[in-house]
Scaffold this motif. Structure first.
Motif, PDB file in Angstrom:
ATOM      1  N   THR A 166       0.711  -1.188   0.074  1.00 54.88           N
ATOM      2  CA  THR A 166       0.119   0.005   0.210  1.00 54.88           C
ATOM      3  C   THR A 166       0.931   1.337   0.128  1.00 54.88           C
ATOM      4  OG1 THR A 166      -0.217   0.223   2.293  1.00 54.88           O
ATOM      5  CG2 THR A 166      -1.882  -1.183   1.565  1.00 54.88           C
ATOM      6  N   THR A 167       0.200   2.283  -0.514  1.00 59.63           N
ATOM      7  CA  THR A 167       0.891   3.682  -0.293  1.00 59.63           C
ATOM      8  C   THR A 167      -0.151   4.632   0.330  1.00 59.63           C
ATOM      9  OG1 THR A 167      -0.088   4.363  -2.323  1.00 59.63           O
ATOM     10  CG2 THR A 167       2.543   3.651  -2.397  1.00 59.63           C
ATOM     11  N   GLY A 168       0.005   5.215   1.497  1.00 62.29           N
ATOM     12  CA  GLY A 168      -0.617   6.229   2.037  1.00 62.29           C
ATOM     13  C   GLY A 168      -1.229   5.089   3.332  1.00 62.29           C
ATOM     14  N   PRO A 256      -7.742   6.979  11.899  1.00 61.58           N
ATOM     15  CA  PRO A 256      -7.199   6.191  11.026  1.00 61.58           C
ATOM     16  C   PRO A 256      -5.479   6.090  11.248  1.00 61.58           C
ATOM     17  CG  PRO A 256      -7.820   8.094   9.881  1.00 61.58           C
ATOM     18  CD  PRO A 256      -8.245   8.164  11.091  1.00 61.58           C
ATOM     19  N   VAL A 257      -5.034   4.777  10.740  1.00 56.05           N
ATOM     20  CA  VAL A 257      -3.684   4.468  10.698  1.00 56.05           C
ATOM     21  C   VAL A 257      -2.833   5.416   9.777  1.00 56.05           C
ATOM     22  CG1 VAL A 257      -1.901   2.670  10.535  1.00 56.05           C
ATOM     23  CG2 VAL A 257      -4.263   2.272  11.609  1.00 56.05           C
ATOM     24  N   GLU A 258      -1.864   6.086  10.262  1.00 55.37           N
ATOM     25  CA  GLU A 258      -0.843   6.685   9.493  1.00 55.37           C
ATOM     26  C   GLU A 258       0.339   6.025   9.255  1.00 55.37           C
ATOM     27  OE1 GLU A 258      -0.673  10.811  11.234  1.00 55.37           O
ATOM     28  OE2 GLU A 258      -2.650  11.458  10.505  1.00 55.37           O
ATOM     29  N   ARG A 259       0.804   5.301  10.104  1.00 55.60           N
ATOM     30  CA  ARG A 259       2.112   4.716   9.958  1.00 55.60           C
ATOM     31  C   ARG A 259       2.189   3.393  10.575  1.00 55.60           C
ATOM     32  NH1 ARG A 259       6.536   4.015  12.745  1.00 55.60           N
ATOM     33  NH2 ARG A 259       8.452   3.709  11.816  1.00 55.60           N
ATOM     34  N   ILE A 260       2.726   2.294   9.911  1.00 61.75           N
ATOM     35  CA  ILE A 260       2.756   0.928  10.721  1.00 61.75           C
ATOM     36  C   ILE A 260       4.270   0.678  10.835  1.00 61.75           C
ATOM     37  CG2 ILE A 260       2.556  -1.494  10.259  1.00 61.75           C
ATOM     38  CD1 ILE A 260       0.336  -1.034   8.447  1.00 61.75           C
ATOM     39  N   GLY A 261       4.758   0.721  12.274  1.00 62.12           N
ATOM     40  CA  GLY A 261       6.141   0.416  12.725  1.00 62.12           C
ATOM     41  C   GLY A 261       6.180  -1.205  13.217  1.00 62.12           C
ATOM     42  N   GLU A 262       7.476  -1.426  13.369  1.00 62.57           N
ATOM     43  CA  GLU A 262       7.704  -2.678  13.839  1.00 62.57           C
ATOM     44  C   GLU A 262       8.661  -2.603  14.957  1.00 62.57           C
ATOM     45  OE1 GLU A 262       8.354  -5.886  11.077  1.00 62.57           O
ATOM     46  OE2 GLU A 262       7.816  -4.609   9.516  1.00 62.57           O
ATOM     47  N   ARG A 263       8.780  -3.676  15.765  1.00 58.77           N
ATOM     48  CA  ARG A 263       9.685  -3.774  16.892  1.00 58.77           C
ATOM     49  C   ARG A 263       9.820  -5.201  17.145  1.00 58.77           C
ATOM     50  NH1 ARG A 263       6.580  -2.576  22.804  1.00 58.77           N
ATOM     51  NH2 ARG A 263       4.839  -4.367  22.435  1.00 58.77           N
TER      52      ARG A 263
END
Length: 266
Positions: A166-168, A256-263
């Motif tokens: 996805t983009t956005g 709404p979700v603006e960014r998905i991060g990971e850890r």
């Protein structure tokens, strides 16, 4: 890649353009600046008039930087003498899609082929590191569908999959977001500074919402979140039972979700 020369999954009979379809599909999935190396039948060549138009279409997305036929005798000890071709395509549109690199002829042995590669193959293009497959696991899975199609790949987290496709705005559904959060490696940054992540509270995994203001509390509670005062601080959580996805749906619809991060998983 080594695509089938004339057959495709779930299609009966032989297909003359099977190699082209596989190469085009692989090129479409390649990151910008990436390099595709393919071994096909010797006749699948840019200077073959039967394939020139097809290669011109390919070069609208990626340029052929090397192409050489390989004598079939090279594979004799492996039980086949079919002539093949090594083609290298970089994911950068060609300046003129109808112009191809000069043919180097037929390599009679591996040493000759390696020499040609060393002399004529250009340096690789830079690739955006964010476009690569995340280094979450090096295990390779080989699967076969009920229809007989074979698939090879690596398992990535829902966050990586969403970011890659996805983009956005994120494509995660509330159910997928719930699963990703409970997995522990995903952090969701929402609008207005809110954030969701899995935390460990009193020996139990919870989905915690941080960044909220006092004016948001009443609405968040109405959406189904609950709060607790822990160490003199009010904290809010999404239920981790069967109601969790529905609560997330209401929350993500408003913020709404603006960014998905990971850890790393906790």
């Amino acid at each position: 890649m080594n695509p089938p020369f004339s057959v495709m999954a779930n299609v009966g009979g032989r297909m003359a353009d099977a190699a082209f379809r596989h190469v085009a599909s692989a090129l479409a999935r390649l990151a910008p600046g990436g390099r595709l190396v393919t071994i096909t039948g010797a006749g699948f060549a840019p200077d073959n008039r039967a394939w020139s138009a097809a290669f011109a279409r390919l070069q609208e997305r990626g340029r052929v930087v090397f192409s050489a036929a390989i004598d079939g005798s090279v594979y004799a000890k492996h039980g086949t003498t079919i002539p093949t071709r090594l083609t290298v395509i970089d994911k950068l549109p060609a300046d003129d899609p109808t112009v191809f690199p000069a043919s180097l002829g037929v390599a009679p042995d591996v040493a000759t082929l390696i020499g040609w590669l060393a002399e004529h193959l250009p340096a690789r293009l830079p690739v955006d590191p964010s476009a690569g497959v995340p280094n979450e696991s090096t295990r390779v899975y080989r699967l076969q569908t009920d229809a007989g199609e074979r698939i090879i790949g690596r398992k990535v987290s829902p966050a990586s999959a969403a970011n890659a496709t996805t983009t956005g705005a994120t494509a995660l559904t509330p159910d997928e977001a719930f699963i990703a959060l409970m997995d522990g490696r995903t952090i969701l940054d929402l609008s207005e500074g809110l954030q969701l992540r899995r935390t460990r509270v009193m020996g139990a995994n919870r989905i915690e919402l941080s960044g909220f203001t006092d004016t948001m509390r009443e609405r968040l509670t109405a959406y189904g979140l609950f709060h607790e005062i822990i160490s003199w601080k009010l904290r809010m959580f999404v239920p981790v039972d069967a109601n969790g996805p529905a609560v997330l749906a209401r929350l993500l619809d408003r913020w709404p979700v603006e960014r998905i991060g990971e850890r790393e998983a906790a």
